[in-house]
Design an enzyme around this catalytic site. Sequence first.
Site, PDB file in Angstrom:
ATOM      1  N   LYS A 208      22.597 -23.920 -65.007  1.00 29.44           N
ATOM      2  CA  LYS A 208      23.468 -24.658 -64.081  1.00 29.44           C
ATOM      3  C   LYS A 208      24.918 -24.683 -64.550  1.00 29.44           C
ATOM      4  O   LYS A 208      25.215 -24.435 -65.711  1.00 29.44           O
ATOM      5  CB  LYS A 208      22.895 -26.060 -63.840  1.00 29.44           C
ATOM      6  CG  LYS A 208      21.652 -25.971 -62.937  1.00 29.44           C
ATOM      7  CD  LYS A 208      21.089 -27.300 -62.539  1.00 29.44           C
ATOM      8  CE  LYS A 208      19.894 -27.070 -61.596  1.00 29.44           C
ATOM      9  NZ  LYS A 208      19.114 -28.289 -61.389  1.00 29.44           N
ATOM     10  N   ARG A 248      12.211 -27.299 -66.147  1.00 33.30           N
ATOM     11  CA  ARG A 248      12.165 -26.322 -65.032  1.00 33.30           C
ATOM     12  C   ARG A 248      13.166 -25.226 -65.343  1.00 33.30           C
ATOM     13  O   ARG A 248      14.364 -25.473 -65.396  1.00 33.30           O
ATOM     14  CB  ARG A 248      12.507 -27.048 -63.733  1.00 33.30           C
ATOM     15  CG  ARG A 248      12.489 -26.180 -62.486  1.00 33.30           C
ATOM     16  CD  ARG A 248      12.852 -27.009 -61.263  1.00 33.30           C
ATOM     17  NE  ARG A 248      12.845 -26.203 -60.057  1.00 33.30           N
ATOM     18  CZ  ARG A 248      13.844 -25.398 -59.684  1.00 33.30           C
ATOM     19  NH1 ARG A 248      14.927 -25.299 -60.427  1.00 33.30           N
ATOM     20  NH2 ARG A 248      13.752 -24.674 -58.579  1.00 33.30           N
TER      21      ARG A 248
HETATM   22  N1  PMM Z   1      17.099 -27.621 -59.260  1.00 40.38           N
HETATM   23  C1  PMM Z   1      17.132 -26.705 -58.276  1.00 40.38           C
HETATM   24  C2  PMM Z   1      16.087 -26.612 -57.340  1.00 40.38           C
HETATM   25  N2  PMM Z   1      15.021 -27.445 -57.409  1.00 40.38           N
HETATM   26  N3  PMM Z   1      13.884 -29.208 -58.469  1.00 40.38           N
HETATM   27  C3  PMM Z   1      13.838 -30.141 -59.429  1.00 40.38           C
HETATM   28  N4  PMM Z   1      12.789 -30.982 -59.493  1.00 40.38           N
HETATM   29  N5  PMM Z   1      14.819 -30.268 -60.369  1.00 40.38           N
HETATM   30  C4  PMM Z   1      15.922 -29.476 -60.366  1.00 40.38           C
HETATM   31  O1  PMM Z   1      16.798 -29.659 -61.233  1.00 40.38           O
HETATM   32  C5  PMM Z   1      16.026 -28.472 -59.343  1.00 40.38           C
HETATM   33  C6  PMM Z   1      14.967 -28.372 -58.404  1.00 40.38           C
HETATM   34  C7  PMM Z   1      18.296 -25.769 -58.182  1.00 40.38           C
HETATM   35  O2  PMM Z   1      18.152 -24.702 -59.047  1.00 40.38           O
HETATM   36  P1  PMM Z   1      17.600 -23.225 -58.599  1.00 40.38           P
HETATM   37  O3  PMM Z   1      18.446 -22.795 -57.426  1.00 40.38           O
HETATM   38  O4  PMM Z   1      17.792 -22.373 -59.787  1.00 40.38           O
HETATM   39  O5  PMM Z   1      16.165 -23.344 -58.224  1.00 40.38           O
END
Ligand code: PMM
Length: 273
Positions: A208, A248
């Site tokens: 991020k 994650r």
């Molecule tokens: N970040 C993204 C998408 N889904 N879900 C949870 N629970 N926590 C997060 O920090 C989160 C998420 C955005 O990141 P991506 O686009 O790399 O999936």
Amino acid sequence: MSTLVMGILNVTPDSFSDGGRWDTVDAAIARGLELRDQGASIVDVGGESTRPGAARIEPAEEQERVVPVIRALAAEGVTLSIDTMHASTARAAVEAGAAIVNDVSGGLADPDMAKTAADLACDFIAMHWRAHSAEMDKADRYEDVVAEVGRELEARVDALVGAGVASDRIVLDPGLGFAKVTDSNWPLIARWREWAGDHRVLIGASRKRFLGAAIASGGGDGADPSNREAATTAVTTVCALEGVWAVRVHDAAASRDAISVVSRLTTAGYKAR
Ligand code: PMM
């Protein structure tokens, strides 16, 4: 118990770091199996990008993207979460074999989500969220980010429990990068026990923007998300030392290895001070 790795599988054309890479069903299934083989205990399947500025999509299109992938990976024995803000997609995904609902809005975006989560009786990840992606950067306004995120998550827990979700099914997530552009993110990792209560905690720092800013402050080049992998693994290491339930991440193997190192250190007597 050791920290779990949740591997990210974005079946989207436009996610910020891996959009378009796994957006055919076959590529997504292969990637899901690869994440499992690289140490992901859970594979988080998402069909709608939440990158800053992203436009929303209809649930039918989202389900077209994710349901065949979930069905195939569940048949291979992969434990799956569905990353969605739509109650109908949560239901379709669980019916196809997902075990966990991951709602980045913590049930706020869809008025049917809390009741659906109660009906589905599965684990529910409630992330801290203030606004949809197009608006979220403007919502990074806090006097005391730890206290405010704690209060807002507690309100989500109350609403979910009020709708019939069992409290011990709820996992809390501070929503790094969501209504938190750079500096707001760090206290939420550093002082996570202050907002988590008794709930399991998921931390999603992977690649991020705020990591890019930290890398730059140390003289590195974090402008491109692909240069943020070592920084992501550093966060995983801290989470593992701290006893966070799960991280994650995009690169499951790197986090798996960091967690293995922490496990050796804690067995050898390391204690976080
Ligand atoms: N970040 C993204 C998408 N889904 N879900 C949870 N629970 N926590 C997060 O920090 C989160 C998420 C955005 O990141 P991506 O686009 O790399 O999936």
